[in-house]
Design an enzyme around this catalytic site. Structure first.
Site, PDB file in Angstrom:
ATOM      1  CG  ASP A   5      -1.695  -1.104   1.473  1.00 20.86           C
ATOM      2  OD1 ASP A   5      -2.264  -1.776   0.355  1.00 20.86           O
ATOM      3  OD2 ASP A   5      -2.209  -1.657   2.607  1.00 20.86           O
ATOM      4  CG  LEU A  64      -2.086   7.279  11.176  1.00 22.09           C
ATOM      5  CD1 LEU A  64      -2.239   7.548  12.567  1.00 22.09           C
ATOM      6  CD2 LEU A  64      -1.414   8.417  10.781  1.00 22.09           C
ATOM      7  CG  ASP A  65      -7.026   1.522  10.074  1.00 21.27           C
ATOM      8  OD1 ASP A  65      -6.761   0.859   9.436  1.00 21.27           O
ATOM      9  OD2 ASP A  65      -8.189   1.881  10.687  1.00 21.27           O
ATOM     10  CG  ASP A  93       0.897   5.806   7.314  1.00 20.75           C
ATOM     11  OD1 ASP A  93       0.400   6.969   6.952  1.00 20.75           O
ATOM     12  OD2 ASP A  93       0.458   4.716   6.799  1.00 20.75           O
ATOM     13  CD  GLU A 120      -0.957  -1.733   8.217  1.00 23.97           C
ATOM     14  OE1 GLU A 120      -2.346  -1.770   8.134  1.00 23.97           O
ATOM     15  OE2 GLU A 120      -0.711  -0.507   8.074  1.00 23.97           O
ATOM     16  CD  GLU A 121       3.026   1.712   7.680  1.00 27.80           C
ATOM     17  OE1 GLU A 121       3.359   1.409   6.622  1.00 27.80           O
ATOM     18  OE2 GLU A 121       1.603   1.828   7.437  1.00 27.80           O
ATOM     19  CG  ASP A 126      -2.779  -0.134  11.241  1.00 26.30           C
ATOM     20  OD1 ASP A 126      -1.890   0.913  10.980  1.00 26.30           O
ATOM     21  OD2 ASP A 126      -3.849  -0.124  10.566  1.00 26.30           O
ATOM     22  CD  GLU A 152      -5.611  -3.107   9.075  1.00 22.21           C
ATOM     23  OE1 GLU A 152      -5.784  -3.932   8.212  1.00 22.21           O
ATOM     24  OE2 GLU A 152      -5.577  -1.973   8.591  1.00 22.21           O
TER      25      GLU A 152
HETATM   26  P1  AHG Z   1      -4.200   1.412   6.282  1.00 23.77           P
HETATM   27  O1  AHG Z   1      -4.326   2.795   6.335  1.00 23.77           O
HETATM   28  O2  AHG Z   1      -3.814   1.018   7.703  1.00 23.77           O
HETATM   29  O3  AHG Z   1      -3.521   0.948   5.363  1.00 23.77           O
HETATM   30  O4  AHG Z   1      -5.660   0.844   6.300  1.00 23.77           O
HETATM   31  C1  AHG Z   1      -6.718   1.171   5.421  1.00 23.77           C
HETATM   32  C2  AHG Z   1      -7.809   0.086   5.452  1.00 23.77           C
HETATM   33  C3  AHG Z   1      -8.849   0.214   6.515  1.00 23.77           C
HETATM   34  O5  AHG Z   1      -8.783   1.141   7.454  1.00 23.77           O
HETATM   35  C4  AHG Z   1     -10.136   0.741   5.812  1.00 23.77           C
HETATM   36  O6  AHG Z   1     -11.288   0.129   6.217  1.00 23.77           O
HETATM   37  C5  AHG Z   1      -9.728  -0.189   4.425  1.00 23.77           C
HETATM   38  O7  AHG Z   1      -8.369  -0.010   4.238  1.00 23.77           O
HETATM   39  C6  AHG Z   1     -10.465   0.672   3.194  1.00 23.77           C
HETATM   40  O8  AHG Z   1     -10.161  -0.108   2.159  1.00 23.77           O
HETATM   41  P2  AHG Z   1     -11.069   0.405   0.824  1.00 23.77           P
HETATM   42  O9  AHG Z   1     -10.404   1.625   0.291  1.00 23.77           O
HETATM   43  O10 AHG Z   1     -10.584  -0.903  -0.238  1.00 23.77           O
HETATM   44  O11 AHG Z   1     -12.529   0.382   1.038  1.00 23.77           O
HETATM   45 MN    MN Z   2      -4.929   0.000   8.674  1.00 28.91          MN
HETATM   46 MN    MN Z   3      -1.812   1.670   8.755  1.00 34.04          MN
END
Ligand code: AHG
Ligand code: MN
Ligand code: MN
Length: 335
Positions: free
Chosen positions: A63, A117-118, A69, A92-93, A115, A274
């Site tokens: 990602d 920063l989610d 983050d 997670e990072e 995690d 998560e």
């Molecule tokens: P992160 O920012 O830690 O990578 O997590 C993002 C996750 C979660 O928080 C969220 O519910 C989901 O990604 C959203 O994904 P979509 O954009 O595919 O819906």
């Molecule tokens: Mn997350």
């Molecule tokens: Mn994250």
């Protein structure tokens, strides 16, 4: 005026509930509280300084990583490392876990997963993000370095878990397996103060949270359940930070779904960082959390640190209903 209870006071008081507690868990929760205040300060000024924006890297799950983050990751690691209250962390990072050497010769019996920063893609548009954490007792001997097995424990083994939501106000919610409590940060005194005592999730709600844009990519049985939510006139609410969606559902009732798609056949969200910590919180508040194959999330044996899992989590009666739909329509579609 009601006397306020700060997070520190509360966790010290709770320590007395565990007669053989050494104070390490209390120390860990305090470390997380301190890191949360530091991250909160940066998240709050994200719109003012050049720290926002995409850093020139991707995280190990592929990602896009944003600068905050990395900042949150660093601060959490620093706070946990300096106190020596845990013997290792997994984030997670980071691709791998990081052992933490004993501080002042004192070996710790806990490891922490998080995690940092989610929902980080929401930062530069002023939408809520959060930190998710889980604490396990180590399996490895206390006189050595921690190992992978310490981190690949089932969610049922969690000793504590929680999250910090940097929203319209900042709230830290945690459980040590005896109910769930929430503490709102009072910025004027810099303390998390008890604001949500013994949170119980409503048995049902009238909201569902799912990325509806992927509807056509979901299996037919999940589509039928989503159709049902729509037929029931439930409101669709999806923030795109799981931690924020779960917080709303915890207080108002509802269901959060992240089913499998073609792009993410195992689901997108991570079991260790998560889904397990948030499922533990939701279960402790009286809710339920199931994986795509209708197994209790907390019973799953993690095989890898960054393993993904499909999840349906929220109000108990709604999760049960989702399960009935999936069972009914998967029979029909396999006929
Ligand atoms: P992160 O920012 O830690 O990578 O997590 C993002 C996750 C979660 O928080 C969220 O519910 C989901 O990604 C959203 O994904 P979509 O954009 O595919 O819906
Ligand atoms: Mn997350
Ligand atoms: Mn994250």
């Amino acid at each position: 005026m009601n006397r306020i209870t700060t997070l520190d006071e509360f966790i010290i008081r709770r320590q007395k509930d565990f007669p053989y507690a050494s104070g390490e868990l209390t120390g860990l929760l305090r470390d997380i509280g301190v890191a949360a205040k530091i991250v909160n300060r940066e998240v709050n000024k994200a719109g003012l300084v050049s720290i926002i924006g995409v850093a020139d890297s991707q995280n190990v799950s592929g990602d896009e990583v944003q600068k905050l983050d990395l900042y949150a990751n660093e601060k959490l690691i620093e706070c946990l490392q300096n106190s020596g209250e845990c013997c290792g962390i997994a984030s997670e990072e980071n691709e791998d876990f990081t052992p933490i050497p004993p501080v002042s010769g004192k070996a710790s019996k806990y490891v922490v997963v998080f995690d940092p920063l989610d929902g980080s893609s929401n930062i530069d548009v002023n939408v809520s993000v959060g930190t998710i954490f889980g604490i396990y007792r180590r399996k490895s001997p206390e006189d050595g370095t921690c190992n992978l097995e310490d981190f690949l424990q089932k969610g049922t083994e969690l000793v504590a878990a929680g999250y910090v939501l940097y929203g319209t106000s900042t709230i830290l919610v945690y459980t040590t397996g005896r109910g769930v409590n929430g503490f709102t940060l009072d910025p004027s005194i810099g303390e998390f103060c008890l604001s949500h005592r013994d949170i119980r999730i409503p048995a049902r709600g009238s909201q569902y949270a799912v990325n509806q844009g992927y509807y056509l990519k979901f299996d037919v049985e999940m589509r039928r359940y989503i159709d049902h939510c729509s037929e029931m006139n439930f409101s669709l609410r999806y923030i795109g930070s799981m931690v924020s969606d779960i917080h709303r559902i915890l207080l108002k009732g509802g269901i959060f779904l992240y089913p499998q798609t073609r792009k993410f056949p195992q689901g997108k969200l991570r079991l260790v960082y998560e889904c397990n910590p948030l499922s533990f919180v939701v279960e402790q508040a009286g809710g339920k959390a199931l994986s795509g194959n209708l197994q209790r999330v907390l019973d799953m044996q993690p095989e890898q640190l960054h393993q993904r899992v499909t999840i349906s989590v929220g109000s108990p009666e709604m999760v049960d209903e989702m399960k009935e739909f999936v069972e009914r329509y998967s029979v029909v579609s396999s006929d």
